[in-house]
Design a protein around this motif. Sequence first.
Motif, PDB file in Angstrom:
ATOM      1  N   SER A  42       0.815  -1.230   0.000  1.00  0.00           N
ATOM      2  CA  SER A  42       0.000   0.000   0.000  1.00  0.00           C
ATOM      3  C   SER A  42       0.844   1.273   0.000  1.00  0.00           C
ATOM      4  O   SER A  42       0.325   2.372  -0.184  1.00  0.00           O
ATOM      5  N   HIS A  43       2.154   1.154   0.261  1.00  0.00           N
ATOM      6  CA  HIS A  43       3.010   2.342   0.261  1.00  0.00           C
ATOM      7  C   HIS A  43       3.556   2.675  -1.122  1.00  0.00           C
ATOM      8  O   HIS A  43       4.105   3.751  -1.345  1.00  0.00           O
ATOM      9  N   ILE A  44       3.429   1.714  -2.051  1.00  0.00           N
ATOM     10  CA  ILE A  44       4.117   1.854  -3.335  1.00  0.00           C
ATOM     11  C   ILE A  44       3.652   3.079  -4.121  1.00  0.00           C
ATOM     12  O   ILE A  44       4.465   3.922  -4.518  1.00  0.00           O
ATOM     13  N   VAL A  45       2.349   3.182  -4.332  1.00  0.00           N
ATOM     14  CA  VAL A  45       1.849   4.301  -5.136  1.00  0.00           C
ATOM     15  C   VAL A  45       2.094   5.653  -4.440  1.00  0.00           C
ATOM     16  O   VAL A  45       2.581   6.598  -5.081  1.00  0.00           O
ATOM     17  N   THR A  81      -9.030   0.942 -17.736  1.00  0.00           N
ATOM     18  CA  THR A  81      -9.320   1.457 -16.393  1.00  0.00           C
ATOM     19  C   THR A  81      -8.074   1.985 -15.684  1.00  0.00           C
ATOM     20  O   THR A  81      -8.182   2.658 -14.661  1.00  0.00           O
ATOM     21  N   GLY A  82      -6.874   1.647 -16.211  1.00  0.00           N
ATOM     22  CA  GLY A  82      -5.649   2.084 -15.545  1.00  0.00           C
ATOM     23  C   GLY A  82      -5.394   1.364 -14.241  1.00  0.00           C
ATOM     24  O   GLY A  82      -4.791   1.913 -13.317  1.00  0.00           O
ATOM     25  N   THR A  83      -5.857   0.116 -14.170  1.00  0.00           N
ATOM     26  CA  THR A  83      -5.676  -0.670 -12.953  1.00  0.00           C
ATOM     27  C   THR A  83      -4.729  -1.844 -13.200  1.00  0.00           C
ATOM     28  O   THR A  83      -4.479  -2.217 -14.336  1.00  0.00           O
ATOM     29  N   VAL A  84      -4.210  -2.386 -12.096  1.00  0.00           N
ATOM     30  CA  VAL A  84      -3.252  -3.487 -12.172  1.00  0.00           C
ATOM     31  C   VAL A  84      -3.721  -4.632 -11.277  1.00  0.00           C
ATOM     32  O   VAL A  84      -4.128  -4.408 -10.138  1.00  0.00           O
ATOM     33  N   THR A  85      -3.671  -5.845 -11.823  1.00  0.00           N
ATOM     34  CA  THR A  85      -3.973  -7.037 -11.017  1.00  0.00           C
ATOM     35  C   THR A  85      -2.816  -8.029 -11.143  1.00  0.00           C
ATOM     36  O   THR A  85      -2.022  -7.958 -12.086  1.00  0.00           O
ATOM     37  N   GLY A  86      -2.727  -8.946 -10.190  1.00  0.00           N
ATOM     38  CA  GLY A  86      -1.781 -10.062 -10.294  1.00  0.00           C
ATOM     39  C   GLY A  86      -0.320  -9.693 -10.163  1.00  0.00           C
ATOM     40  O   GLY A  86       0.538 -10.444 -10.609  1.00  0.00           O
ATOM     41  N   ALA A  87      -0.026  -8.541  -9.560  1.00  0.00           N
ATOM     42  CA  ALA A  87       1.378  -8.170  -9.364  1.00  0.00           C
ATOM     43  C   ALA A  87       1.840  -8.725  -8.018  1.00  0.00           C
ATOM     44  O   ALA A  87       2.005  -8.004  -7.040  1.00  0.00           O
ATOM     45  N   LYS A  93      -2.640  -7.578  -3.457  1.00  0.00           N
ATOM     46  CA  LYS A  93      -3.587  -8.706  -3.443  1.00  0.00           C
ATOM     47  C   LYS A  93      -4.849  -8.400  -4.253  1.00  0.00           C
ATOM     48  O   LYS A  93      -5.567  -9.306  -4.643  1.00  0.00           O
ATOM     49  N   THR A  94      -5.131  -7.121  -4.404  1.00  0.00           N
ATOM     50  CA  THR A  94      -6.379  -6.754  -5.074  1.00  0.00           C
ATOM     51  C   THR A  94      -6.079  -5.833  -6.254  1.00  0.00           C
ATOM     52  O   THR A  94      -4.946  -5.392  -6.443  1.00  0.00           O
ATOM     53  N   GLU A  95      -7.108  -5.559  -7.049  1.00  0.00           N
ATOM     54  CA  GLU A  95      -6.964  -4.668  -8.192  1.00  0.00           C
ATOM     55  C   GLU A  95      -6.592  -3.268  -7.687  1.00  0.00           C
ATOM     56  O   GLU A  95      -7.233  -2.744  -6.777  1.00  0.00           O
ATOM     57  N   GLN A  96      -5.560  -2.687  -8.265  1.00  0.00           N
ATOM     58  CA  GLN A  96      -5.039  -1.411  -7.790  1.00  0.00           C
ATOM     59  C   GLN A  96      -5.350  -0.282  -8.780  1.00  0.00           C
ATOM     60  O   GLN A  96      -4.956  -0.371  -9.940  1.00  0.00           O
ATOM     61  N   PRO A  97      -5.990   0.790  -8.322  1.00  0.00           N
ATOM     62  CA  PRO A  97      -6.311   1.913  -9.224  1.00  0.00           C
ATOM     63  C   PRO A  97      -5.097   2.837  -9.404  1.00  0.00           C
ATOM     64  O   PRO A  97      -5.110   4.005  -8.991  1.00  0.00           O
ATOM     65  N   VAL A  98      -4.069   2.293 -10.021  1.00  0.00           N
ATOM     66  CA  VAL A  98      -2.777   2.978 -10.097  1.00  0.00           C
ATOM     67  C   VAL A  98      -2.866   4.308 -10.855  1.00  0.00           C
ATOM     68  O   VAL A  98      -2.363   5.338 -10.420  1.00  0.00           O
ATOM     69  N   LYS A  99      -3.521   4.260 -12.006  1.00  0.00           N
ATOM     70  CA  LYS A  99      -3.588   5.455 -12.849  1.00  0.00           C
ATOM     71  C   LYS A  99      -4.310   6.601 -12.133  1.00  0.00           C
ATOM     72  O   LYS A  99      -3.794   7.727 -12.052  1.00  0.00           O
ATOM     73  N   ALA A 100      -5.467   6.299 -11.600  1.00  0.00           N
ATOM     74  CA  ALA A 100      -6.267   7.339 -10.933  1.00  0.00           C
ATOM     75  C   ALA A 100      -5.487   7.961  -9.773  1.00  0.00           C
ATOM     76  O   ALA A 100      -5.427   9.197  -9.628  1.00  0.00           O
TER      77      ALA A 100
END
Lengths: 319, 319
Positions: A42-45, A81-87, A93-100
């Motif tokens: 959770s600290h990455i973004v 959607t600008g999201t990432v899964t499976g990293a 663990k869940t879909e991450q709204p990285v772009k937003a």
Amino acid sequence: MAKDKLIGVDLGGTTIKFAILTDAGEIQQKWSIKTNTFDEGSHIVPDIIESINHHLDLYQLDPERIIGIGMGTPGTVNRETGTVTGAFNLNWKTEQPVKANIETGTGFKLTLDNDANAAALGEAWKGAGNNDDEVSFITLGTGVGGGLVSNGQLIHGTAGAGGEVGHVVVEPNGYLCTCGNHGCLEQYASATGVVRLAQDSAEEYVGSSKLKQMISDGDEVTSKIVFDLAKDGDFLANEVVNKVAYYLGYATAAISNILNPSAIIIGGGVAAAGEFLRARIEKEWTKFAFPTVRVSTRVKLAELGNDAGVIGAASLARV
Amino acid sequence: MAKDKLIGVDLGGTTIKFAILTDAGEIQQKWSIKTNTFDEGSHIVPDIIESINHHLDLYQLDPERIIGIGMGTPGTVNRETGTVTGAFNLNWKTEQPVKANIETGTGFKLTLDNDANAAALGEAWKGAGNNDDEVSFITLGTGVGGGLVSNGQLIHGTAGAGGEVGHVVVEPNGYLCTCGNHGCLEQYASATGVVRLAQDSAEEYVGSSKLKQMISDGDEVTSKIVFDLAKDGDFLANEVVNKVAYYLGYATAAISNILNPSAIIIGGGVAAAGEFLRARIEKEWTKFAFPTVRVSTRVKLAELGNDAGVIGAASLARV
């Protein structure tokens, strides 16, 4: 003020690399931070946002000059959607709204793609691809990934699985792959694949060989050790390298016959074996490449090393 | 007057097919003439010009409504110069300035591509591809050809050899191919390849089989006969079809793992075997397709038959 700078971010499981580039692709500033995968990543973004804002401030770069941010990431990217899964190596663990989140946190537009595609764009733009519109890239690391550029665009395919060159089957009924199929290139040409081939070859080999001795003694054997021993003339190690080169020659020829790129570029940790490996791959590739392909496609080594990721990521922001 | 009509030309060694289509791809008129290959094929281009001009007149179609002509041709197309070389079945011995001559003779802009690419565009646009941007097409005829569409564009590659799927090697050290390599798909899945597999399989087979009997008796065996016998339950013929399906499944999976198209479409004379063949190809393909590909790419039969060429050719004129 004219917009003339790109920001590239190469997100990895160990470090996050950043660069500020001119719109012509010259790196002007480069830095990196450690990837903090604690607390489910959770600290990455927030760390990415803070690091970009901090460095723009540090370099006194007017935000008005930034065209945008491009980022390569592990996992599966949903570009709509600008999201990432499976990293999994980021502990997400869940879909991450990285772009937003990054767009909100920095005020810049973010364009996302997966890390292999970003590296491919980097090599295509400023590396061995010479900015050609037809470039294929294969990266040999822990796994085998790829990024394919045709008509100047990445091939994503209908579900983002375009360029899954690590899962082209090169040995029907061969080694079981993590994907569930048998005989995927990744099982023969990744760092772990090379070691596995070495272990299995050592079992069958009865002559004298330092590689065989090391394996018999239970010493840790890496793909680098296999290549180094082969360069030193170890017979068994050379047999292993020849097998790896055969599979890579076979797979890169299939890619070449399908896409006819001007260059098929080999990068990643295993490719650090350099010309020693490239020449052997090319020799096998020649047997499987269609005549027109043989004279128009070249088998090349990657040229940008670790910078391919940030440069290619930055190029995503150009679109 | 608004331009709203396309002309498609499918140039073959036996007939030249023509169609006038709406810009939405609906065929409004269709006709064909015999290909006159006499005198080094020097009548072909004048015949095409005359036939187009005559039919526009016949249908009283205002030339102002024509967007342009698209044409698929055998041989190697130089899309920059609009010339064709190596079209041996047209009896063309030298480089032919096809684009320049047809444009002068008709007054319309001509866009050229090779016949497999034209058929691929046809199936992608109005056939089994459902107008998707990611469509792969493989045609099984005298030879095996292909046309690959990614990001909505044909993959030509750097020297026009993109899509040479007939020369993807499916059996290392296998049958010698006309291209000089060994084990190309074309040697196993073209009409002649199927017959060759049947003959070689018959030699090794000791049971009773009508196919074996025919081959022993020196009867002419075609790929259609092999498929028909297989459908009738002939054991040897089924073994042959299973081999053909294996090679096609393997090659189409490699294409699918590289491009992840929404559909990989199988057309051409051999594909007339229909669902009987498609289902077996898909079964093999499933073993070699990457999981994401397995759920997002579909193995389909071509739907347009002989019209794929003129429709796809017409679509070339849209660009």
